[in-house]
Each structure stands twice: as structure tokens, then as C-alpha cells.
Scaffold this active site. Structure first.
Site, short mmCIF file in Angstrom:
data_model
loop_
_atom_site.label_atom_id
_atom_site.label_comp_id
_atom_site.label_asym_id
_atom_site.label_seq_id
_atom_site.Cartn_x
_atom_site.Cartn_y
_atom_site.Cartn_z
N ASP A 70 0.84 -1.13 0.05
CA ASP A 70 0.01 -0.09 0.02
C ASP A 70 0.82 1.14 0.16
OD1 ASP A 70 -2.72 -0.53 -0.12
OD2 ASP A 70 -2.67 -1.50 1.73
N GLU A 101 -4.74 5.09 -0.64
CA GLU A 101 -3.96 4.00 -0.43
C GLU A 101 -3.13 4.32 0.92
OE1 GLU A 101 -3.70 1.07 -1.68
OE2 GLU A 101 -4.76 1.30 -3.67
N TYR A 108 -3.45 -0.78 8.70
CA TYR A 108 -2.71 -1.73 9.34
C TYR A 108 -1.84 -1.41 10.73
CZ TYR A 108 -3.83 -3.81 5.00
OH TYR A 108 -4.40 -4.24 3.89
#
EC number: 1.17.4.1
Length: 322
Positions: A70, A101, A108
Site C-alpha cells: 500500500d 492507499e 494496518y
């Protein structure tokens, strides 16, 4: 000041469209807008503690690998394709994609900070820099992004958006199908929803560009795309074995990878590379991919992938006279 100023700067006019698809995709992407802070990831702490150390390590590594991809897409890929845009509206869509993105990459970190220790996080990021298969696929894609062929950039982007992410996306769907890390899986479904639109749109733009080429040039591009796919697939097999062999999941992951490789080719207007019989996705994982499988968080605690933004309508006293 040195250099020459541009002769004229144009304002984007969304009321004068050169390609109606730009507005359709813009509206889809903005309608899908979300942020990780709205997902109650802390609800997954209890199920996280039930995972073995190997399962936790694999999960963290998978998400670190996805973070790396990403990051590359946000800071190199989507940005590089802006210069190739044919319409100002396409430029706007690509800036939206680049931002999302970055949101994905940030997501995360939200998972890590909620579930993992600092040492686990640091070890995973060190691993991502040393893992040869993860580094190789990122380098292949980034090299094409930095090349001088706009259509190869687009084909590479579709391979990333529609194929390479999915060896990682398998894992949270697997956990969700077993009632574990369900809120994390809900966040991943939001990412998958975005990536599906990104892959479709860039594939569409690639096909539009190919239409302007000669038959020979189109044949060359098709050959390049197929070679790229098989190079990436061979590396992805090694990556899947490296991640999942210890858990015994690799044989389940490979059909899912092939299924999405075919989807990437379809987005580019090409025939599938793998027979349907070799692309049979685990039914439980397939069911977990359904946005309707997500957590329906209430309005105040957060929003899931099946969440619909609340609407309001003004009322007067007479509206309540029954």
C-alpha cells in the site's frame, strides 16, 4: 525565480466530462470513504489472545507485507499515473486513490497498535525489509511505475490492486470465517472494496489506451502482461509457502491467488490464465468476503464494511401529530 511559467492553468470542471466513467468512479470512491478509527478493533483483543505465537506472527507479517504494498501504491504508483491521465477528472480520481492507499497503510498500523506489542511490530517491519519474495514483488511493480511506458504502469497497477494483495487478504477472511478477528476482517473488507474499484478503473483506462494502438502493439502489450503475471505468480507461490507452510494453509491460499490473478486479467480485458477448476476458493473464505458478513457496528461505536451512513431529515411539531 528561474524557468518559464506555464502559459495557462486550467480549473477542473466536473460539468464538462470527457469520460463519464471518471465521475462514476469518483462518486463510488467518495461514497465509500472511511477511516480506520471508526472500526472498533479493540473488540478483537480477546480472540487475538487465543491465537498461537505462530499464528500471531504470521498475521502480523501478512499485514506488514500489505502495508509495504500500500505504501508503494500510495507514494509511487498512483502518483506516477497522474502524469499519464488523459482527463483532469482522471487526475482527480487518481489523487483520491493515492490518499486512500495511504489510509489503507495507516489502517494496518491501527491494527498493530491495538493488538500487538512494540517488539512484535518492530520484528515484523524488519522481516518485511529482509523477506526476498516480498521485496521482489514490490521491486518489480515499482520498476515499471518508474519506467516510461504509461500502459505498462497501468497493467502493473492492476496486477498489484487485483492480484498481489490477495495472498495477504486471505488470512483475515480465514480468521473471520472461524469467528476470530472479525472487526479486523471488517476493516480489511473496506480495503478490498476500495481495491476492487481501483483495479477496475485502472484496467478500464488501460483498455482505453490500448484501443489507440496498432494490432501489433496490442499483441506486444498482451504478451508483456502475461509474462508479468507469470513472473509475479511464480514469486507469489514462494511468498505463500514462506508465510503459510508452517500453518498448513498454503494449499488453500493458492487457488485464491489464481482466482484473483484471473480477475486482474479480466480487468485488463484479457482471458484467464488459470483453469476454473484450479481456482476454487474455500467456500468459508468466499462467504467471509461478502460485505454482508461484516460486523454491523452501531452508530456510536464505529462502522463496519456493511455500515450505511446515517441520514437525517428536518421535522416540525406537526410531523408528530398522529
Amino acid at each position: 525565480m528561474t524557468g518559464k511559467l506555464v502559459e495557462r492553468v486550467h480549473a477542473i470542471n466536473w460539468n464538462r466530462l470527457l469520460d463519464a466513467k471518471d465521475l462514476q468512479v469518483w462518486e463510488r470512491l467518495t461514497g465509500n470513504f472511511w477511516l480506520p478509527e471508526k472500526i472498533p478493533l479493540s473488540n478483537d483483543l480477546a480472540s487475538w489472545q487465543t491465537l498461537s505465537s505462530t499464528e500471531q506472527q504470521t498475521t502480523i507479517r501478512v499485514f506488514t507485507g500489505l502495508t509495504l504494498l500500500d505504501t508503494a501504491q500510495a507514494t509511487v504508483g498512483a502518483v506516477a499515473m497522474i502524469d499519464d491521465a488523459v482527463t483532469p477528472h482522471e487526475e482527480a480520481v487518481l489523487t483520491n486513490m493515492a490518499f486512500m492507499e495511504s489510509v489503507h497503510a495507516k489502517s494496518y498500523s491501527s491494527i498493530f497498535s491495538t493488538l500487538c506489542s512494540t517488539k512484535q511490530i518492530d520484528d515484523a517491519f524488519d522481516w518485511s525489509e529482509q523477506n526476498p519474495y516480498l521485496q521482489r514483488k514490490a521491486q518489480i511493480i515499482v520498476d515499471y511505475y518508474r519506467g516510461d511506458d504509461a500502459l505498462k504502469r497501468k497493467a502493473s497497477s492492476v496486477m498489484l490492486e487485483s492480484f498481489l494483495f490477495y495472498s495477504g487478504f486471505y488470512l483475515p477472511m480465514y480468521w473471520s470465517s472461524r469467528g476470530k478477528l472479525t472487526n479486523t476482517a471488517d476493516l480489511i473488507r473496506l480495503i478490498i472494496r476500495d481495491e476492487a474499484v481501483h483495479g477496475y478503473y485502472i484496467g478500464y483506462k488501460c483498455q482505453r489506451g490500448l484501443a489507440d494502438l496498432t494490432d501489433a502493439e496490442r499483441a506486444d502489450h498482451r504478451e508483456y502482461t502475461c509474462e508479468l503475471l507469470h513472473t509475479l505468480y511464480a514469486n507469489e507461490i514462494d511468498y505463500a509457502h514462506d508465510l503459510y507452510d508452517e500453518l498448513g494453509w498454503t494449499d488453500d491460499v493458492l487457488p485464491y491467488m489464481r482466482y484473483n490473478a484471473n480477475k486482474a486479467l479480466a480487468n485488463l480485458g484479457y482471458q484467464p490464465a488459470f483453469d476454473r477448476d484450479t481456482c476454487q476458493v474455500n467456500p468459508a473464505v468466499r462467504a467471509a468476503l461478502d460485505p454482508g458478513a461484516g460486523e454491523n457496528h452501531d452508530f456510536f461505536s464505529g462502522s463496519g464494511s456493511s455500515y450505511v451512513m446515517g441520514t437525517h431529515q428536518p421535522t416540525t411539531d406537526t410531523d408528530w401529530d398522529f
